[in-house]
Write an enzyme that holds these catalytic residues in place. Structure first.
Site, mmCIF file in Angstrom:
data_model
loop_
_atom_site.group_PDB
_atom_site.id
_atom_site.type_symbol
_atom_site.label_atom_id
_atom_site.label_comp_id
_atom_site.label_asym_id
_atom_site.label_seq_id
_atom_site.Cartn_x
_atom_site.Cartn_y
_atom_site.Cartn_z
ATOM 1 N N ASP A 19 55.643 38.296 63.056
ATOM 2 C CA ASP A 19 54.858 37.911 64.179
ATOM 3 C C ASP A 19 54.792 38.900 64.972
ATOM 4 O O ASP A 19 54.439 39.268 65.351
ATOM 5 C CB ASP A 19 55.712 36.491 64.103
ATOM 6 C CG ASP A 19 55.129 35.668 65.499
ATOM 7 O OD1 ASP A 19 54.477 36.115 66.369
ATOM 8 O OD2 ASP A 19 55.620 35.142 66.897
ATOM 9 N N GLY A 58 50.969 30.413 68.090
ATOM 10 C CA GLY A 58 50.395 29.313 68.846
ATOM 11 C C GLY A 58 51.386 30.294 69.747
ATOM 12 O O GLY A 58 52.449 30.236 69.674
ATOM 13 N N LYS A 80 57.578 23.581 61.383
ATOM 14 C CA LYS A 80 58.656 24.552 61.608
ATOM 15 C C LYS A 80 59.147 24.547 62.909
ATOM 16 O O LYS A 80 59.235 24.288 63.467
ATOM 17 C CB LYS A 80 57.225 25.844 62.293
ATOM 18 C CG LYS A 80 57.726 27.165 62.987
ATOM 19 C CD LYS A 80 56.652 27.940 63.564
ATOM 20 C CE LYS A 80 57.005 29.179 64.565
ATOM 21 N NZ LYS A 80 56.237 29.707 64.602
ATOM 22 N N ASP A 86 61.848 30.338 62.551
ATOM 23 C CA ASP A 86 61.199 31.013 62.471
ATOM 24 C C ASP A 86 62.241 31.339 64.085
ATOM 25 O O ASP A 86 62.603 30.996 64.999
ATOM 26 C CB ASP A 86 60.206 30.810 64.230
ATOM 27 C CG ASP A 86 59.429 32.303 64.678
ATOM 28 O OD1 ASP A 86 59.856 32.981 64.329
ATOM 29 O OD2 ASP A 86 58.397 31.367 65.496
ATOM 30 N N SER A 134 55.858 23.039 65.937
ATOM 31 C CA SER A 134 56.379 23.939 65.696
ATOM 32 C C SER A 134 57.378 23.318 66.812
ATOM 33 O O SER A 134 57.031 22.446 67.629
ATOM 34 C CB SER A 134 56.061 25.108 66.440
ATOM 35 O OG SER A 134 57.165 26.114 67.006
ATOM 36 N N LYS A 181 62.852 26.983 65.143
ATOM 37 C CA LYS A 181 63.717 27.242 65.516
ATOM 38 C C LYS A 181 65.036 27.668 65.082
ATOM 39 O O LYS A 181 65.619 26.839 65.030
ATOM 40 C CB LYS A 181 63.281 27.324 67.183
ATOM 41 C CG LYS A 181 62.031 27.164 67.725
ATOM 42 C CD LYS A 181 61.143 28.683 67.422
ATOM 43 C CE LYS A 181 59.643 28.945 68.076
ATOM 44 N NZ LYS A 181 59.012 30.526 67.825
ATOM 45 N N LYS A 213 47.780 36.004 65.958
ATOM 46 C CA LYS A 213 47.604 35.703 67.218
ATOM 47 C C LYS A 213 46.940 36.644 67.986
ATOM 48 O O LYS A 213 47.157 37.449 67.907
ATOM 49 C CB LYS A 213 49.129 35.513 68.471
ATOM 50 C CG LYS A 213 50.599 34.399 67.582
ATOM 51 C CD LYS A 213 51.058 34.115 68.457
ATOM 52 C CE LYS A 213 52.443 33.289 68.440
ATOM 53 N NZ LYS A 213 53.801 33.821 68.983
ATOM 54 N N GLU A 240 59.997 33.143 59.598
ATOM 55 C CA GLU A 240 59.209 34.426 60.846
ATOM 56 C C GLU A 240 59.870 34.964 61.181
ATOM 57 O O GLU A 240 61.164 34.943 61.744
ATOM 58 C CB GLU A 240 58.415 32.955 61.010
ATOM 59 C CG GLU A 240 57.116 33.727 62.302
ATOM 60 C CD GLU A 240 56.691 32.651 62.975
ATOM 61 O OE1 GLU A 240 56.687 31.389 62.167
ATOM 62 O OE2 GLU A 240 56.431 33.140 64.037
HETATM 63 O O1 SMG Z 1 51.898 27.098 70.132
HETATM 64 O O2 SMG Z 1 53.256 25.589 69.418
HETATM 65 C C1 SMG Z 1 52.518 26.343 69.518
HETATM 66 C C2 SMG Z 1 54.160 27.736 70.358
HETATM 67 C C3 SMG Z 1 54.336 27.879 68.340
HETATM 68 O O3 SMG Z 1 56.612 28.571 68.438
HETATM 69 C C4 SMG Z 1 55.448 28.962 68.482
HETATM 70 N N1 SMG Z 1 55.324 30.605 69.105
HETATM 71 O O4 SMG Z 1 57.195 32.677 67.908
HETATM 72 O O5 SMG Z 1 55.519 31.848 66.827
HETATM 73 C C5 SMG Z 1 56.650 31.917 67.868
HETATM 74 C C6 SMG Z 1 56.462 31.055 69.209
HETATM 75 C C7 SMG Z 1 55.982 31.586 70.664
HETATM 76 C C8 SMG Z 1 56.235 31.086 71.542
HETATM 77 S S1 SMG Z 1 57.024 31.115 72.602
HETATM 78 C C9 SMG Z 1 56.815 31.135 74.261
HETATM 79 MG MG MG Z 2 56.646 33.132 65.739
#
Ligand code: SMG
Ligand code: MG
Length: 368
Positions: free
Chosen positions: A238, A290, A161, A188, A135, A163, A262, A213
């Site tokens: 999510d 994650g 992925k 995402d 990500s 953001k 998760k 996402e």
């Molecule tokens: O653990 O590699 C990881 C991060 C994956 O993008 C990730 N998590 O919305 O899916 C999500 C974000 C939330 C974490 S931000 C603390």
């Molecule tokens: Mg997410």
């Protein structure tokens, strides 16, 4: 099995690189750990709550309070036959799934070790390696974005992925597709859009994303269903899925075509399993998300991702994607083909480096 006492700890750990999402930038993480003492042995769990109430209403501080004030007094010293018993004792506490999850997962790992099984096998897993992805946060420029993606692909990650947020979406994704026409790509938004943005988001359809996402607000299954009607790109939920009930409602409404599970967000392995089964029965795939975990939470995620309906690569990256030094031994490493090997030792499957944990600890308390 009886939990004799539980130590709560907060660590301070610096990410190798800041991670920017639509709700803010993370550089220092404060993982809240629980250490269950059962018959003189230690079993560790990790709470995924953040420092502030951005991803979720839960924070490190609220999780600490709920654990210390309610969850731990309910279970310490009690005979607990199985996870059902734990869930029954937690049921009067509304919500706070992140606080509940760290105990449930540590307890489950203890049960697995007692049963002389690796956690994955204990959970009913069906594979010895899991597919992973990475990500990538919002970057300052498109050049930096393309460079970061190039570096991750060179490391061996097979699913990217990124953001997104308003102002960093169609153009950024278009630039990625120009440079890397064939990679497995998804985006995402972490709740950054509204249903009024549907026409704008539909411009993403031409980039063949694996999924989009959580485009809309966490509580909004109804608008996600309306948005999915207007998008070809599959919507993945999510933040919206905090429980099996949410998953059932999402499927009934047609609010998504994929679910990101998760375990730390939904209360642990048992609820994850229920969501997994609801999705499987509804014919939709799940994958493991994650929360920038240490190796403790990562071991739990890897184990969960061995269940059969985890059919898409997870946000389960290697330890060195996050930390200079992980707190488990061995650390998690990326294998050929962008996969991660599932630990084969009994229980959690990795050893916790207690000396390192001690050095990183900024707060601790024993609850008896
Ligand atoms: O653990 O590699 C990881 C991060 C994956 O993008 C990730 N998590 O919305 O899916 C999500 C974000 C939330 C974490 S931000 C603390
Ligand atoms: Mg997410």
């Amino acid at each position: 099995m009886k939990i004799d006492c539980v130590e709560l700890r907060v660590l301070k750990m610096r990410l190798l690189k800041p991670f920017r999402t639509s709700f803010g930038v993370q550089q220092d993480r404060y993982p809240l750990l629980v250490r269950l003492e059962i018959d003189g042995r230690s079993y560790w769990g990790e709470c995924v709550a953040g420092e502030g109430p951005w991803y979720s209403y839960e924070t490190v501080e609220t999780a600490w309070q709920i654990l210390k004030g309610y969850l731990l007094p309910a279970v310490i010293g009690r005979e607990l036959a199985d996870v059902d018993a734990l869930e029954t004792l937690f049921a009067p506490v509304r919500g706070h799934h992140m606080a509940k999850a760290c105990l449930e997962m540590a307890f489950t790992a203890a049960l697995a070790e007692r049963a002389r099984k690796p956690l994955a096998t204990f959970l009913g897993g069906v594979r010895d390696r899991v597919e992973t992805g990475v990500s990538i946060g919002i970057q300052a420029t498109t050049d930096e974005l393309l460079e970061t993606i190039g570096a991750r692909l060179a490391e061996g990650y097979r699913r990217i992925k990124v953001k997104i947020e308003p102002g960093w979406d169609v153009t950024a994704i278009g630039a990625i597709r120009d440079r890397y026409p064939e990679i497995t790509l998804m985006a995402d938004a972490n709740c950054a859009y509204e249903l009024d943005d549907a026409a704008h988001l539909a411009q993403l359809d031409r980039f063949r994303l694996l999924m989009l996402e959580q485009p809309l607000a966490a509580g909004d299954l109804v608008d996600h269903a309306a948005l999915q009607q207007q998008l070809r790109t599959p919507i993945c939920l999510d933040e919206s899925i905090e429980s099996a009930r949410d998953a059932r409602h999402a499927l009934q409404l047609g609010a998504c075509q994929v679910i990101n599970i998760k375990p730390g967000r939904v209360g642990g392995f048992a609820e994850s399993r229920r969501i997994h089964d609801i999705a499987a029965n509804g014919g939709i795939p799940v994958w493991c998300g994650g929360m920038l975990e240490t190796g403790i939470g990562r071991a739990c995620n890897v184990a969960l991702a061995t269940l059969p309906n985890f059919r898409l690569p997870g946000d389960i990256s290697a330890s060195d994607r996050y930390w200079a030094e992980d707190i488990v031994d061995p650390p998690f490493v990326l294998q050929k083909g962008g996969t991660m090997a599932v630990p084969t030792r009994w229980g959690l499957g990795v050893r916790v480096r207690v000396e390192l944990v001690d050095r990183l600890t900024v707060r601790r308390e024993m609850v008896r």
